[in-house]
Design an enzyme around this catalytic site. Structure first.
Site, PDB file in Angstrom:
ATOM      1  N   HIS A 124       0.866  -1.177   0.000  1.00 24.79           N
ATOM      2  CA  HIS A 124       0.000   0.000   0.000  1.00 24.79           C
ATOM      3  C   HIS A 124       0.909   1.236   0.000  1.00 24.79           C
ATOM      4  CE1 HIS A 124      -2.712   2.982   1.919  1.00 24.79           C
ATOM      5  NE2 HIS A 124      -3.717   2.205   1.553  1.00 24.79           N
ATOM      6  N   ASP A 201       3.091  -4.634   8.025  1.00 26.37           N
ATOM      7  CA  ASP A 201       1.896  -3.824   7.843  1.00 26.37           C
ATOM      8  C   ASP A 201       0.696  -4.758   7.940  1.00 26.37           C
ATOM      9  OD1 ASP A 201      -0.267  -2.411   6.988  1.00 26.37           O
ATOM     10  OD2 ASP A 201       0.592  -1.767   5.084  1.00 26.37           O
ATOM     11  N   GLN A 204      -4.541  -4.954   6.817  1.00 31.69           N
ATOM     12  CA  GLN A 204      -5.564  -5.869   6.283  1.00 31.69           C
ATOM     13  C   GLN A 204      -5.598  -7.199   7.018  1.00 31.69           C
ATOM     14  OE1 GLN A 204      -7.910  -5.180   4.161  1.00 31.69           O
ATOM     15  NE2 GLN A 204      -7.143  -3.154   3.667  1.00 31.69           N
ATOM     16  N   LYS A 227     -10.445  -0.552  10.274  1.00 31.43           N
ATOM     17  CA  LYS A 227     -10.639  -1.763   9.467  1.00 31.43           C
ATOM     18  C   LYS A 227     -10.970  -2.962  10.365  1.00 31.43           C
ATOM     19  CE  LYS A 227      -7.331  -0.021   6.127  1.00 31.43           C
ATOM     20  NZ  LYS A 227      -7.972   0.356   4.863  1.00 31.43           N
ATOM     21  N   CYS A 365      -4.866   2.580  -3.515  1.00 36.08           N
ATOM     22  CA  CYS A 365      -3.624   3.077  -2.915  1.00 36.08           C
ATOM     23  C   CYS A 365      -2.483   2.087  -3.121  1.00 36.08           C
ATOM     24  CB  CYS A 365      -3.793   3.378  -1.433  1.00 36.08           C
ATOM     25  SG  CYS A 365      -4.939   4.706  -1.109  1.00 36.08           S
TER      26      CYS A 365
HETATM   27  N1  PMP Z   1      -1.686  -0.700   4.636  1.00 38.48           N
HETATM   28  C1  PMP Z   1      -2.652  -1.431   4.083  1.00 38.48           C
HETATM   29  C2  PMP Z   1      -2.347  -2.819   3.604  1.00 38.48           C
HETATM   30  C3  PMP Z   1      -3.927  -0.896   3.965  1.00 38.48           C
HETATM   31  O1  PMP Z   1      -4.902  -1.612   3.399  1.00 38.48           O
HETATM   32  C4  PMP Z   1      -4.189   0.415   4.445  1.00 38.48           C
HETATM   33  C5  PMP Z   1      -5.562   1.033   4.324  1.00 38.48           C
HETATM   34  N2  PMP Z   1      -6.158   0.883   3.047  1.00 38.48           N
HETATM   35  C6  PMP Z   1      -3.139   1.121   5.028  1.00 38.48           C
HETATM   36  C7  PMP Z   1      -1.906   0.524   5.113  1.00 38.48           C
HETATM   37  C8  PMP Z   1      -3.303   2.501   5.548  1.00 38.48           C
HETATM   38  O2  PMP Z   1      -4.241   2.529   6.560  1.00 38.48           O
HETATM   39  P1  PMP Z   1      -4.825   3.913   7.079  1.00 38.48           P
HETATM   40  O3  PMP Z   1      -5.270   4.692   5.879  1.00 38.48           O
HETATM   41  O4  PMP Z   1      -5.954   3.517   7.962  1.00 38.48           O
HETATM   42  O5  PMP Z   1      -3.721   4.594   7.829  1.00 38.48           O
END
Ligand code: PMP
Length: 407
Positions: A124, A201, A204, A227, A365
């Site tokens: 991401h 990270d 998910q 999430k 993203c």
């Molecule tokens: N890493 C991953 C794998 C994600 O799916 C996301 C959110 N789509 C993020 C990081 C970033 O999370 P946040 O926008 O809640 O900070």
């Protein structure tokens, strides 16, 4: 499946009981954010109705109650991740802030020009851009471990990239664009064998699987509350205590100090050193309530339900002519990313919305993932504990409707 009563669980989520464009809402955008159960909504409401005050400051009763609730939530997160100590649980805004924190504190303190940070091809943007910013600041090198056409990491190549120049590996536990679940325990072992610390990270992964940071032995683990059925604006950085102790603070201000004079400031101990300013107290309480709620159902039961939904959805999707799945890894979480021949994902998302179905259409993203698969975007359905097989059927009917309109 079994005694998993999805209809009963759905009643815990009042938002699900509504119509969109005259159709029952089918919410399949859970990888973007999940809906909140009453247990979370009520915990936040109760806090604001009964206990609201600033934490760590007052001796008065409400302040003590707010502090207790905030720290109880931290202990809940500690237990949830099986961290050794609640000192290892830092509250942040979300996964994004957690990764930026590590880049700007651990990264700046320990990396120098020419050092490498290793990420994967399926990150991401939140696990790419902070390292690029560090590259601007320090002249480090960003290396990317490649994947195959199924969206699986190439483990041999990953291992080969773990050279002495690599000072940190920052790796996706589960891809939000593909659903791939990486073999992170093995990846941590490989990195540690070369003396390389690992950040995972888990944005998910955490909502869909049991995560045990001691078993994984990762050095940092990050996730976002929203999430995980909790409010937005609250997330977690887990770090091994010795690493966190040695890191400089991120932001300066109140709450992160022991003593301040104009000449010198002595920082507070963990985890407060990394929590400058008034925290998101209601958010932390909501996160604690979300974890309690999830544990009440059982993470293993949730994971099994989502896997069954994914298997069913995958089978049904493959029956649709012209549909191509993006992300076909052996080990996948509840994410179905796809493209339809000659139909733009934005059009797909719009028609699905008219059918009451909330899906994400876009690059998620993860633009480098889109580039890898040579698509501008995908449509993504992502499952949560409250989704049903009937909703998967509705999605498939919606996709057939899209093909009728645009095909
Ligand atoms: N890493 C991953 C794998 C994600 O799916 C996301 C959110 N789509 C993020 C990081 C970033 O999370 P946040 O926008 O809640 O900070």
């Amino acid at each position: 499946s079994g005694n998993y009563d999805v209809q009963a669980l759905r009643r815990d989520f009042p938002i699900l009981d509504q119509s969109v464009h005259g159709k029952p809402l089918v919410y399949l955008d859970n990888a973007a954010t999940t809906q909140k159960p009453l247990a979370v909504i009520e915990a936040v409401e109760r806090y604001y109705r009964q206990d609201n005050a600033n934490v760590h400051r007052g001796v008065h009763t409400l302040s003590q109650r707010a502090t207790d609730a905030h720290e109880k939530a931290r202990a809940t997160v500690q237990r949830f991740l099986n961290a050794k100590s609640d000192k290892e649980i830092v509250f942040v805004r979300g996964a994004t802030e957690a990764i930026n924190l590590v880049a700007q504190t651990y990264g700046r303190a320990n990396l120098k020009a020419g050092d490498e940070v290793l990420i994967t091809a399926m990150e991401h943007h939140a696990n790419i851009v902070p390292w690029q910013m560090l590259r601007e600041q320090l002249g480090i090198v960003l290396k990317v471990a490649p994947m195959n056409e199924a969206g699986e990491l190439l483990m041999d190549e990953f291992a080969a990239l773990l050279t002495p120049k690599v000072k940190l590996a920052a790796l996706s536990h589960m891809s939000n664009a593909l659903g791939t679940v990486n073999p992170v325990k093995r990846m941590v072992e490989l990195a540690h064998a070369q003396g390389i610390p690992v950040l995972l990270d888990g944005a998910q992964a955490v909502p869909h699987a049991v995560v045990d940071v001691q078993e994984l032995d990762c050095d940092f683990y990050v996730f976002s509350g929203h999430k995980l059925y909790a409010p937005t604006g609250i997330g977690v950085l887990y770090g091994k205590q010795a690493l966190l102790e040695a890191m400089p603070p991120y932001q300066g201000g109140g709450d992160m100090i022991r003593r301040v004079t104009f000449d010198k400031t002595e920082y507070a101990g963990l985890p407060f050193k990394f929590e400058a300013g008034t925290p998101h107290i209601a958010g932390a309480i909501g996160l604690g309530a979300a974890i309690d709620y999830l544990e009440g159902i059982g993470m293993a039961a949730v994971a099994a339900h989502e896997h069954a939904l994914l298997a069913y959805a995958t089978e049904k999707a493959l029956e649709i002519p012209g549909l191509r799945l993006i992300g076909t890894a052996q080990d996948k979480g509840g994410i179905l990313s796809f493209v339809l021949e000659r139909i733009h994902p934005h059009d797909i998302g719009t028609i699905l919305d008219h059918c009451g179905i909330a899906c994400r259409a876009g690059h998620h993203c993860a633009m480098p993932v889109m580039d890898f698969f040579r698509v501008p975007a995908t449509t993504r359905a992502s499952f949560a504990l409250y989704n049903t097989f009937e909703e998967v059927d509705a999605l498939m009917d919606g996709i057939r409707e899209v093909i009728k309109v645009f095909g």
